[in-house]
Design a protein around this motif. Structure first.
Motif, PDB file in Angstrom:
ATOM      1  N   GLN A 191       8.698   8.196   4.325  1.00 50.85           N
ATOM      2  CA  GLN A 191       8.249   6.946   3.720  1.00 50.85           C
ATOM      3  C   GLN A 191       9.089   5.762   4.165  1.00 50.85           C
ATOM      4  O   GLN A 191       8.622   4.634   4.168  1.00 50.85           O
ATOM      5  N   PRO A 209       3.510  10.228   7.107  1.00 53.65           N
ATOM      6  CA  PRO A 209       3.632   9.834   5.695  1.00 53.65           C
ATOM      7  C   PRO A 209       4.773  10.515   4.957  1.00 53.65           C
ATOM      8  O   PRO A 209       5.243  10.004   3.938  1.00 53.65           O
ATOM      9  N   LYS A 233      -0.379   7.954   2.630  1.00 50.60           N
ATOM     10  CA  LYS A 233      -0.957   9.042   3.407  1.00 50.60           C
ATOM     11  C   LYS A 233      -2.210   8.621   4.160  1.00 50.60           C
ATOM     12  O   LYS A 233      -2.617   9.290   5.115  1.00 50.60           O
ATOM     13  N   ASP A 234      -2.807   7.519   3.737  1.00 49.68           N
ATOM     14  CA  ASP A 234      -4.030   7.048   4.384  1.00 49.68           C
ATOM     15  C   ASP A 234      -3.763   6.253   5.650  1.00 49.68           C
ATOM     16  O   ASP A 234      -4.634   6.164   6.523  1.00 49.68           O
ATOM     17  N   TRP A 235      -2.576   5.639   5.767  1.00 48.71           N
ATOM     18  CA  TRP A 235      -2.344   4.750   6.902  1.00 48.71           C
ATOM     19  C   TRP A 235      -1.100   5.058   7.728  1.00 48.71           C
ATOM     20  O   TRP A 235      -1.018   4.643   8.871  1.00 48.71           O
ATOM     21  N   GLN A 261       0.809  -1.214   0.000  1.00 49.91           N
ATOM     22  CA  GLN A 261       0.000   0.000   0.000  1.00 49.91           C
ATOM     23  C   GLN A 261       0.848   1.271   0.000  1.00 49.91           C
ATOM     24  O   GLN A 261       0.494   2.261   0.628  1.00 49.91           O
ATOM     25  N   GLN A 262       1.951   1.236  -0.720  1.00 45.98           N
ATOM     26  CA  GLN A 262       2.813   2.412  -0.804  1.00 45.98           C
ATOM     27  C   GLN A 262       2.087   3.591  -1.441  1.00 45.98           C
ATOM     28  O   GLN A 262       2.260   4.739  -1.031  1.00 45.98           O
ATOM     29  N   ALA A 263       1.251   3.313  -2.438  1.00 45.17           N
ATOM     30  CA  ALA A 263       0.545   4.383  -3.134  1.00 45.17           C
ATOM     31  C   ALA A 263      -0.456   5.098  -2.230  1.00 45.17           C
ATOM     32  O   ALA A 263      -0.819   6.250  -2.482  1.00 45.17           O
ATOM     33  N   ARG A 264      -0.895   4.434  -1.163  1.00 48.14           N
ATOM     34  CA  ARG A 264      -1.878   5.032  -0.247  1.00 48.14           C
ATOM     35  C   ARG A 264      -1.240   5.362   1.095  1.00 48.14           C
ATOM     36  O   ARG A 264      -1.900   5.358   2.122  1.00 48.14           O
ATOM     37  N   SER A 270       9.072   1.776   2.772  1.00 46.88           N
ATOM     38  CA  SER A 270       7.965   1.396   1.914  1.00 46.88           C
ATOM     39  C   SER A 270       8.461   1.087   0.508  1.00 46.88           C
ATOM     40  O   SER A 270       9.592   1.402   0.146  1.00 46.88           O
TER      41      SER A 270
END
Length: 308
Positions: A72, A69, A63-65, A58-61, A75
């Protein structure tokens, strides 16, 4: 005076042999193997699961988790690397290459990370095995029947007491580690990472880790806790300990928030408590949200505030 072959000499020899026999039996006993494996396999499975599910997939998301963020860290492709502390001489995430000018560098681990993490993982597993062996041998206050625990109320009560004992002792131990003398000699190592990720929790001085393990495994020696209650206590503490240093945003309203300890790594003087922030709230060292109440940074002092 007693001769070398006298009664005292025989008694001393027996004590030495009995001690040797105890340790020998413990190293091959089923309870020791079960306790050792529970911590070793549980820790590795939780850490690898978090690393793979979030940092690899979930590297692309991010900022969500991720709590921080902008950092990085490990990741992306590097998160697919397999690293078992007790085997691998070189940890993952040591590449500082940037995939593009605008991207942050990959996480860099401390040079001695693999050494200290190996020692601490072996120590944690061995202590768990030792405690399991002593509990099964009747050397602790642990009970194994509901009647001895005082019924359901006793089981729940002593389990709650174990959490309370840990929360109080851990808070003051952690505060002690932030004293100038101990911080410069011990605890500074653990704060090398300002945005902790899986496997960073083991980067800690072994002497400090020994103190934490003494607190963690104290309930069976101090309380008549039921075996099921202690197992539940250990599962919760182990899970929260890994989540605290995962960098992943996890929250159980009113009870636990992983970002609280993440903030401690970046701000140092807040959020010492684990896993519940009550001790921080009482001592005026909490910054975050608990049960709908927002506690600002820097926190406000209370009548229980200790000198910093």
């Amino acid at each position: 005076s007693t001769k070398p072959g006298g009664r005292e000499g025989v008694s001393l020899g027996k004590r030495v042999r009995n001690t040797t026999t105890l340790w020998g039996a413990m190293m091959i006993s089923r309870p020791f193997a079960a306790g050792f494996s529970f911590i070793l396999c549980g820790y590795l499975s939780m850490s690898y699961s978090l690393q793979y599910w979030f940092y690899a997939r979930q590297q692309a998301r991010i900022k969500d988790w991720k709590v921080q963020p902008e950092r990085q860290g490990g990741s992306g492709p590097v998160a697919y690397s397999i690293w078992i502390p007790l085997i691998s001489p070189v940890p993952v995430n040591t590449d500082t290459h940037k995939s593009s000018p605008d991207s942050p560098p990959s996480k860099v681990r401390a040079r001695d990370h693999w050494v200290l993490s190996s020692i601490n993982l072996a120590m944690a597993s061995s202590v768990a095995g030792t405690v399991a062996h002593l509990c099964c041998r009747g050397r602790t206050r642990m009970v194994f029947t509901l009647q001895d625990a005082g019924g359901v109320i006793g089981l729940l009560g002593w389990t709650g007491a174990a959490f309370a004992l840990h929360n109080v002792a851990e808070y003051y131990w952690h505060r002690l580690m932030h004293h100038r003398f101990f911080y410069s000699r011990l605890h500074k190592l653990h704060h090398f990472y300002k945005s902790p990720e899986p496997f960073d929790d083991l980067y800690i001085h072994p002497l400090e880790a020994a103190g934490y393990y003494a607190i963690l495994y104290s309930p069976p020696f101090a309380l008549p806790i039921h075996a099921l209650g202690f197992g539940f206590y250990m599962a919760i503490m182990g899970l929260c300990g890994v989540l605290d240093h995962s960098g992943v945003r996890v929250r159980v309203p009113g009870l636990y928030a992983a970002e609280d300890h993440d903030l401690h790594h970046s701000k140092f003087e807040v959020n010492y408590a684990f896993p519940h922030p009550l001790m921080d709230i009482l001592h005026g060292t909490f910054s975050g949200t608990c049960m709908g109440f927002r506690f600002p940074y820097p926190p406000r002092k209370t009548w229980l505030s200790l000198p910093r």
